[in-house]
Design a protein around this motif. Structure first.
Motif, mmCIF file in Angstrom:
data_model
loop_
_atom_site.group_PDB
_atom_site.id
_atom_site.type_symbol
_atom_site.label_atom_id
_atom_site.label_comp_id
_atom_site.label_asym_id
_atom_site.label_seq_id
_atom_site.Cartn_x
_atom_site.Cartn_y
_atom_site.Cartn_z
ATOM 1 N N GLY A 181 -7.032 -30.248 -12.173
ATOM 2 C CA GLY A 181 -6.685 -29.743 -10.849
ATOM 3 C C GLY A 181 -7.857 -29.050 -10.175
ATOM 4 O O GLY A 181 -8.141 -29.265 -8.997
ATOM 5 N N LYS A 182 -8.542 -28.184 -10.919
ATOM 6 C CA LYS A 182 -9.718 -27.509 -10.368
ATOM 7 C C LYS A 182 -10.763 -28.513 -9.908
ATOM 8 O O LYS A 182 -11.350 -28.378 -8.827
ATOM 9 N N TYR A 183 -10.978 -29.521 -10.732
ATOM 10 C CA TYR A 183 -11.994 -30.527 -10.411
ATOM 11 C C TYR A 183 -11.622 -31.301 -9.150
ATOM 12 O O TYR A 183 -12.438 -31.447 -8.223
ATOM 13 N N LEU A 184 -10.389 -31.804 -9.103
ATOM 14 C CA LEU A 184 -9.978 -32.625 -7.968
ATOM 15 C C LEU A 184 -9.997 -31.849 -6.659
ATOM 16 O O LEU A 184 -10.517 -32.324 -5.643
ATOM 17 N N LEU A 185 -9.423 -30.657 -6.660
ATOM 18 C CA LEU A 185 -9.385 -29.886 -5.421
ATOM 19 C C LEU A 185 -10.793 -29.491 -4.979
ATOM 20 O O LEU A 185 -11.088 -29.460 -3.773
ATOM 21 N N HIS A 186 -11.663 -29.220 -5.951
ATOM 22 C CA HIS A 186 -13.030 -28.832 -5.587
ATOM 23 C C HIS A 186 -13.786 -29.983 -4.934
ATOM 24 O O HIS A 186 -14.669 -29.757 -4.085
ATOM 25 N N THR A 187 -13.458 -31.236 -5.289
ATOM 26 C CA THR A 187 -14.154 -32.364 -4.669
ATOM 27 C C THR A 187 -13.930 -32.387 -3.161
ATOM 28 O O THR A 187 -14.813 -32.831 -2.402
ATOM 29 N N PHE A 188 -12.777 -31.921 -2.703
ATOM 30 C CA PHE A 188 -12.518 -31.885 -1.259
ATOM 31 C C PHE A 188 -13.196 -30.678 -0.607
ATOM 32 O O PHE A 188 -13.662 -30.765 0.533
ATOM 33 N N VAL A 189 -13.276 -29.568 -1.322
ATOM 34 C CA VAL A 189 -13.974 -28.392 -0.799
ATOM 35 C C VAL A 189 -15.467 -28.668 -0.654
ATOM 36 O O VAL A 189 -16.124 -28.162 0.267
ATOM 37 N N GLU A 190 -16.020 -29.486 -1.539
ATOM 38 C CA GLU A 190 -17.440 -29.824 -1.463
ATOM 39 C C GLU A 190 -17.810 -30.482 -0.134
ATOM 40 O O GLU A 190 -18.965 -30.436 0.295
#
Length: 262
Positions: free
Chosen positions: A160-169
């Motif tokens: 979850g952390k990884y996936l959501l962070h890809t959009f924040v990037e």
């Protein structure tokens, strides 16, 4: 990279696979990669056309007012550029609003409709969202918004952390005012009175913790023959939270309508 300018706005899209077109429209505040698992899976059977809606990804970020119909016409422009005569359309959140409008206005073009969230009226918390993106700012608010759209436990998992962070990037690509215009466009369109006239077979999917669950149930109840499914332990962005369970709902629906290749 492929772009359509059929509606006067540069709209980015990606095509994967061959077969009956399956058009995928993402939600606020993601981009076409919200459908990453479905693109990988369904491109085995269909020509998947995944669109970055205006305001997101590599598409233009207009800050002047526009309507949900304008946004739906962007997708229609992509379809016409690709020679799509008939196909399947799926959308999440504001994408489901666009898909719903496409199904109502162009039933001759779409053989199946998949609505994730499925609100037929104005979305909730619009003013709060507009304030968040224009006053608090993308850098602080985007991450908060993303976390509100999934099961409360999902952002704490490694995936979850990884996936959501890809959009924040991708925050440097975004415009808070353009995102605000998307919320205004969605809030200004209510299709509830038209649902009884829907001619396209429709599946509505909500996560168990989806803030649109009640609205999705209502939409499904008002569309003739529509099917409603709830995906346990997921939120509004259920397609990335439990892609296997999500895809299973779609496969059964498409099989029931003779659209899933053997």
């Amino acid at each position: 990279m492929a772009y359509s300018t059929a509606n006067g706005i540069k709209i980015y899209y990606e095509v994967s696979g061959e077969g009956l077109p399956f058009v995928m429209i993402h939600a606020n505040p993601f981009d076409h990669n919200l459908w990453m698992y479905q693109i990988a899976h369904f491109s085995t059977y269909f020509k998947v056309i995944a669109v970055d809606i205006r305001g997101y990804g590599r598409s233009d970020k207009p800050t002047t007012p526009f309507s949900l119909k304008d946004m739906a016409d962007d997708v229609l422009g992509v379809c016409r550029d690709k020679g799509v005569k008939e196909g399947i359309v799926g959308g999440v959140s504001v994408g489901s609003g666009m898909a719903l409008l496409l199904g109502l206005d162009h039933p001759e073009m779409f053989k199946a409709l998949i609505l994730v969230g499925g609100n037929s009226g104005g979305a909730g918390s619009i003013e709060d969202r507009i304030h968040g993106y224009t006053k608090i700012g993308i850098e602080k608010y985007h991450s908060q918004h993303l976390r509100e759209l999934v099961d409360p436990d999902f952002p704490e998992t490694r995936l979850g952390k990884y996936l959501l962070h890809t959009f924040v990037e991708r925050d440097p690509w975004l415009s808070g005012e353009s995102i605000a215009q998307i919320f205004r466009a969605r809030g200004g369109t209510d299709m509830t009175s038209r649902l009884g006239s829907m001619k396209v077979p429709t599946l509505v999917i909500n996560g168990e913790y989806d803030n649109s669950l009640a609205a999705g149930k209502k939409t499904a109840s008002l569309i003739p023959g529509a099917i409603h499914k709830i995906l346990p332990k997921t939120g509004h962005a259920c397609c990335i939270e439990d892609p296997a369970g999500f895809d299973e709902f779609i496969i059964k629906f498409l099989r029931a309508n003779g659209l899933m290749p053997v």
